[in-house]
Write an enzyme that holds these catalytic residues in place. Structure first.
Site, mmCIF file in Angstrom:
data_model
loop_
_atom_site.group_PDB
_atom_site.id
_atom_site.type_symbol
_atom_site.label_atom_id
_atom_site.label_comp_id
_atom_site.label_asym_id
_atom_site.label_seq_id
_atom_site.Cartn_x
_atom_site.Cartn_y
_atom_site.Cartn_z
ATOM 1 C CE LYS A 81 -53.883 -0.852 -10.866
ATOM 2 N NZ LYS A 81 -53.036 -0.831 -12.060
ATOM 3 N NE ARG A 121 -53.080 1.717 -6.709
ATOM 4 C CZ ARG A 121 -52.020 1.047 -7.178
ATOM 5 N NH1 ARG A 121 -50.855 1.670 -7.304
ATOM 6 N NH2 ARG A 121 -52.114 -0.215 -7.520
HETATM 7 N N1 PMP Z 1 -47.940 2.384 -13.438
HETATM 8 C C1 PMP Z 1 -48.999 1.863 -14.078
HETATM 9 C C2 PMP Z 1 -49.546 2.611 -15.247
HETATM 10 C C3 PMP Z 1 -49.577 0.664 -13.651
HETATM 11 O O1 PMP Z 1 -50.641 0.161 -14.288
HETATM 12 C C4 PMP Z 1 -49.029 0.003 -12.538
HETATM 13 C C5 PMP Z 1 -49.676 -1.255 -12.010
HETATM 14 N N2 PMP Z 1 -49.531 -2.357 -12.839
HETATM 15 C C6 PMP Z 1 -47.896 0.556 -11.921
HETATM 16 C C7 PMP Z 1 -47.393 1.758 -12.379
HETATM 17 C C8 PMP Z 1 -47.265 -0.114 -10.735
HETATM 18 O O2 PMP Z 1 -48.095 0.013 -9.617
HETATM 19 P P1 PMP Z 1 -48.153 -1.109 -8.476
HETATM 20 O O3 PMP Z 1 -46.774 -1.220 -7.926
HETATM 21 O O4 PMP Z 1 -49.127 -0.587 -7.500
HETATM 22 O O5 PMP Z 1 -48.587 -2.366 -9.140
#
Ligand code: PMP
Length: 285
Positions: free
Chosen positions: A151, A52
């Site tokens: 991200k 990612r």
């Molecule tokens: N949505 C957003 C906007 C995020 O910043 C995150 C991560 N904190 C998530 C969803 C969850 O993603 P992950 O399970 O990869 O942490």
């Protein structure tokens, strides 16, 4: 002992871990990052996180100046040097120092930063009693403006929504997309349970494709619980039997009230509890 922070291959004491004030990561949020967990000294799903990270970087035309395998090793090294077994890793790639203008071509040396720290979980009561959340008026970024799949270091969209939630006394906030569909929370993905099946917004809704979301889909499939990635509206949330959020830091946290309306019984539901149990087994294995 001070925590050691990795910057471009060197470890610095936390107090001395510094980068330029001309870095476009600071000036413009120009960069990408990952939040990763380690459980019992093992990094959880490092490969998908790195995948990612590379995709986010490619989307903003940022070349990560270190091979993927090397970065994987450096993440592990950063945990080891800090003697952290159960922790949280923040992996950051900035555009690097440049001029005061936006031009990414007038920057040099993207910075590779790895911070390993102890994890700050939501208080235990939220897992036992469930969260209350509200829907923000601020919508999630339009995918044609800044795709939520990236991200990036620019989290102001989510921070604005979080401030709205805080003003309503909530620690997490639900965000809709530009079409009024349910997207995700400020730092977590959202799931509903309806008649024994899991529903979650599809990636087309404009969300971050969470690593925890993916793990929960796998766990559900193994448990024989059907998962549907689909368009969801606020009414679907209000009428759900159960609701929960997923994220690297939060793991799986039940939601019992949205916009003042009780979800299902108003208590964490049985399917949510079962998934939490199975997620614990997964992270411990
Ligand atoms: N949505 C957003 C906007 C995020 O910043 C995150 C991560 N904190 C998530 C969803 C969850 O993603 P992950 O399970 O990869 O942490």
């Amino acid at each position: 002992m001070s925590l050691k922070v990795f910057i471009n291959g060197t470890f610095y004491d936390k107090e001395d871990a510094k980068i330029s004030v001309y870095d476009h990561g600071l000036l413009y949020g120009d960069g990408v990052f990952e939040g990763i967990r380690s459980y019992g000294g093992r990094v959880f799903r490092l490969d998908p996180h790195l995948q990612r990270l590379w995709e986010s970087a490619a989307a903003i035309r940022l070349e990560i100046p270190i091979p993927r395998q090397q970065l994987a090793e450096d993440v592990v090294k950063t945990l080891r040097i800090n003697n952290i077994q159960d922790g949280y890793v923040r992996l950051i790639i900035t555009r690097g120092a440049g001029t005061l203008g936006l031009d990414p071509d007038r920057t040099s040396d993207p910075q590779v930063i790895i911070i390993a720290d102890h994890v700050a979980l939501y208080p235990a009561e939220y897992y036992n009693k469930g969260l209350q959340i509200v829907t923000a008026r601020t919508i999630r970024n339009h995918p044609a403006a800044l795709n939520p799949r990236i991200k990036s270091l620019n989290y102001l969209n989510n921070i604005l929504a979080k401030i709205e939630g805080q003003q309503a006394g909530c620690i997490e906030t639900l965000m809709l997309n530009h079409k009024g569909e349910v997207a995700e929370c400020t730092g977590d993905n959202i799931f509903l349970v309806r008649q024994g099946e899991l529903l979650t917004p599809s990636c087309d809704a404009g969300i971050l494709e969470g690593i925890t979301r993916e793990a929960v889909c796998e766990i559900a499939a193994n448990a024989g619980i059907p998962v549907h990635q689909m368009t969801l509206m606020s009414e679907d949330v209000y009428q759900a039997d159960e609701c929960f959020l997923t994220g690297t830091a939060a793991e799986i946290v039940p939601v019992v009230k949205v916009d003042g309306r009780a979800i299902g019984s108003g208590q964490p539901g049985p399917i949510t509890s079962e998934l939490i149990k199975r997620f614990k087994v997964l992270t411990a294995s």
